[in-house]
Enzyme design. Sequence first.
Site, PDB file in Angstrom:
ATOM      1  N   ARG A   1       0.784  -1.264   0.295  1.00  0.00           N
ATOM      2  CA  ARG A   1      -0.420  -0.015   0.054  1.00  0.00           C
ATOM      3  C   ARG A   1       0.919   1.495  -0.100  1.00  0.00           C
ATOM      4  NH1 ARG A   1      -3.024  -3.619  -1.281  1.00  0.00           N
ATOM      5  NH2 ARG A   1      -5.234  -3.395  -0.138  1.00  0.00           N
TER       6      ARG A   1
HETATM    7  N1  EPU Z   1     -12.439 -11.943   8.647  1.00  0.00           N
HETATM    8  C1  EPU Z   1     -13.337 -11.859   9.209  1.00  0.00           C
HETATM    9  N2  EPU Z   1     -13.850 -11.150   9.374  1.00  0.00           N
HETATM   10  C2  EPU Z   1     -14.100 -10.088   8.469  1.00  0.00           C
HETATM   11  C3  EPU Z   1     -12.855  -9.430   7.890  1.00  0.00           C
HETATM   12  C4  EPU Z   1     -12.596 -10.258   7.445  1.00  0.00           C
HETATM   13  O1  EPU Z   1     -13.029 -13.239  10.022  1.00  0.00           O
HETATM   14  O2  EPU Z   1     -14.697  -8.920   9.212  1.00  0.00           O
HETATM   15  C5  EPU Z   1     -11.178 -12.778   8.064  1.00  0.00           C
HETATM   16  C6  EPU Z   1     -11.689 -12.869   6.345  1.00  0.00           C
HETATM   17  O3  EPU Z   1     -12.500 -14.728   6.095  1.00  0.00           O
HETATM   18  C7  EPU Z   1     -10.478 -13.677   6.028  1.00  0.00           C
HETATM   19  C8  EPU Z   1      -9.160 -12.732   6.614  1.00  0.00           C
HETATM   20  O4  EPU Z   1      -9.809 -12.769   7.659  1.00  0.00           O
HETATM   21  O5  EPU Z   1      -9.809 -15.403   6.228  1.00  0.00           O
HETATM   22  C9  EPU Z   1      -9.316 -11.756   5.261  1.00  0.00           C
HETATM   23  O6  EPU Z   1     -10.276 -11.123   5.033  1.00  0.00           O
HETATM   24  P1  EPU Z   1     -10.070 -10.702   3.163  1.00  0.00           P
HETATM   25  O7  EPU Z   1     -10.376 -11.923   2.822  1.00  0.00           O
HETATM   26  O8  EPU Z   1     -11.033 -10.102   3.670  1.00  0.00           O
HETATM   27  O9  EPU Z   1      -9.274  -9.973   2.879  1.00  0.00           O
HETATM   28  P2  EPU Z   1      -8.423  -8.584   3.831  1.00  0.00           P
HETATM   29  O10 EPU Z   1      -7.255  -8.885   4.457  1.00  0.00           O
HETATM   30  O11 EPU Z   1      -9.541  -8.240   4.711  1.00  0.00           O
HETATM   31  C10 EPU Z   1      -7.283  -7.433   1.905  1.00  0.00           C
HETATM   32  C11 EPU Z   1      -7.529  -5.723   1.123  1.00  0.00           C
HETATM   33  C12 EPU Z   1      -8.566  -5.627   0.564  1.00  0.00           C
HETATM   34  C13 EPU Z   1      -8.883  -6.269  -0.637  1.00  0.00           C
HETATM   35  C14 EPU Z   1      -8.670  -7.872  -0.634  1.00  0.00           C
HETATM   36  C15 EPU Z   1      -9.095  -9.216  -1.335  1.00  0.00           C
HETATM   37  C16 EPU Z   1      -6.115  -4.915   2.891  1.00  0.00           C
HETATM   38  C17 EPU Z   1      -6.396  -3.844   4.203  1.00  0.00           C
HETATM   39  N3  EPU Z   1      -7.438  -5.070   2.104  1.00  0.00           N
HETATM   40  O12 EPU Z   1      -8.275  -7.464   2.906  1.00  0.00           O
HETATM   41  O13 EPU Z   1      -8.444  -4.300   0.287  1.00  0.00           O
HETATM   42  O14 EPU Z   1      -9.335  -6.071  -1.206  1.00  0.00           O
HETATM   43  O15 EPU Z   1      -6.850  -8.486   0.170  1.00  0.00           O
HETATM   44  O16 EPU Z   1      -7.659  -9.292  -1.749  1.00  0.00           O
HETATM   45  O17 EPU Z   1      -4.942  -4.785   2.518  1.00  0.00           O
HETATM   46  C18 EPU Z   1      -8.071  -1.434   0.025  1.00  0.00           C
HETATM   47  O18 EPU Z   1      -7.080  -1.710   0.532  1.00  0.00           O
HETATM   48  O19 EPU Z   1      -9.003  -0.986   0.428  1.00  0.00           O
HETATM   49  C19 EPU Z   1      -9.388  -2.784   0.279  1.00  0.00           C
HETATM   50  C20 EPU Z   1     -10.269  -3.030  -0.100  1.00  0.00           C
END
Ligand code: EPU
Length: 322
Positions: free
Chosen positions: A191
């Site tokens: 990021r």
């Molecule tokens: N999870 C939960 N509860 C929640 C949210 C997430 O248990 O409320 C768990 C999910 O089930 C999963 C893990 O946490 O096991 C990670 O969640 P997710 O796969 O949604 O990925 P993330 O790390 O939350 C990142 C990026 C997103 C991107 C997604 C998918 C960051 C901060 N976020 O999200 O990017 O869309 O991967 O590739 O790096 C953004 O930067 O604006 C963004 C949305």
Amino acid sequence: MNSSTTWPCAALLNASLSSRTTLKIGGEVEVLLEPTDPEELRLALVAAHEAGGPVRLLGGGANLLIEDGVLPGVVIATARMRRTFRLGDRWDGDPYVREGADAIEPDPESATGLVAWSGATLPGLVRTAYELGWTGLEGLVGVPGHLGGGVTMNAGGRWGELWDVIESVRVIDRSGAVHDRGRADCNPSYRNGNLGDHVVTGAVLRLEPASKPEIYERMKTYLAEKKAAQPVTESSSGCVFKNPDPELSEGRSAGLLVEQAGAKGLQRGGAIVSPLHGNFILNRGGATAKDVLDLIDDVVAMVADKTGISLEREVQIWRRAE
Ligand code: EPU
């Protein structure tokens, strides 16, 4: 700010900004400039700095929370700089000033490079690459925003980051001088495109030829996973916090930490922490910037209280007084 400035491109006074952000929140800015090409952007930047007030760049408004009220100074919007060109093998001019149509005809003979100006949308670039049968951008499917902001913050997610496919970027420094910077010069990280205060006018993207049905299948899978996990149809600024260092958080994402702190569904005015994904704050209608800022503070405090982890904001905040 000097009010007698003659601007080098289209200029709007007291322009409303909320509709230019994905959160649909924010007040007005004294002057909004809308350059249509890289040279106009350069001239706009120089003029804005000369005028004396704060100068800010606005792309797709996808990772941004703007305070209500009147922002002093100038916002330069790249929305009219949407052009994308194919970088043909035989092209030996300056790709950033190339004249031509936006339509790109597939030509397997030419090199798989694209030149995009900073206002090209990320969804548009993903679609263009697919139509050409070029792989490398499909991991960004569903990511909103423009190229300029995407390069600056190294937008992306689990399936890839924008800098994975960037060969070089063209940037402007505060004095108005133009520089081309390769990936190694910038050393982008999670990021962070690591560009300091340089403003992106465009980038060269290097992709690979691939089978269109395979690209399509990947796009479909990623998008379906994203839609199941994230509130993609609601007004938000994307993820509010960066994921913490996995060693500190024992591999837990910011969203999971928010969930474990019991903050999902927490509400302030029209703003709510998404009940689906803890790292999104939604504008459920009529939310003010203060509602969102208060909610961010609440969430940070709850996560720190529960886990000792201090969440770092990913979303940018534009305040009236910096
Ligand atoms: N999870 C939960 N509860 C929640 C949210 C997430 O248990 O409320 C768990 C999910 O089930 C999963 C893990 O946490 O096991 C990670 O969640 P997710 O796969 O949604 O990925 P993330 O790390 O939350 C990142 C990026 C997103 C991107 C997604 C998918 C960051 C901060 N976020 O999200 O990017 O869309 O991967 O590739 O790096 C953004 O930067 O604006 C963004 C949305």
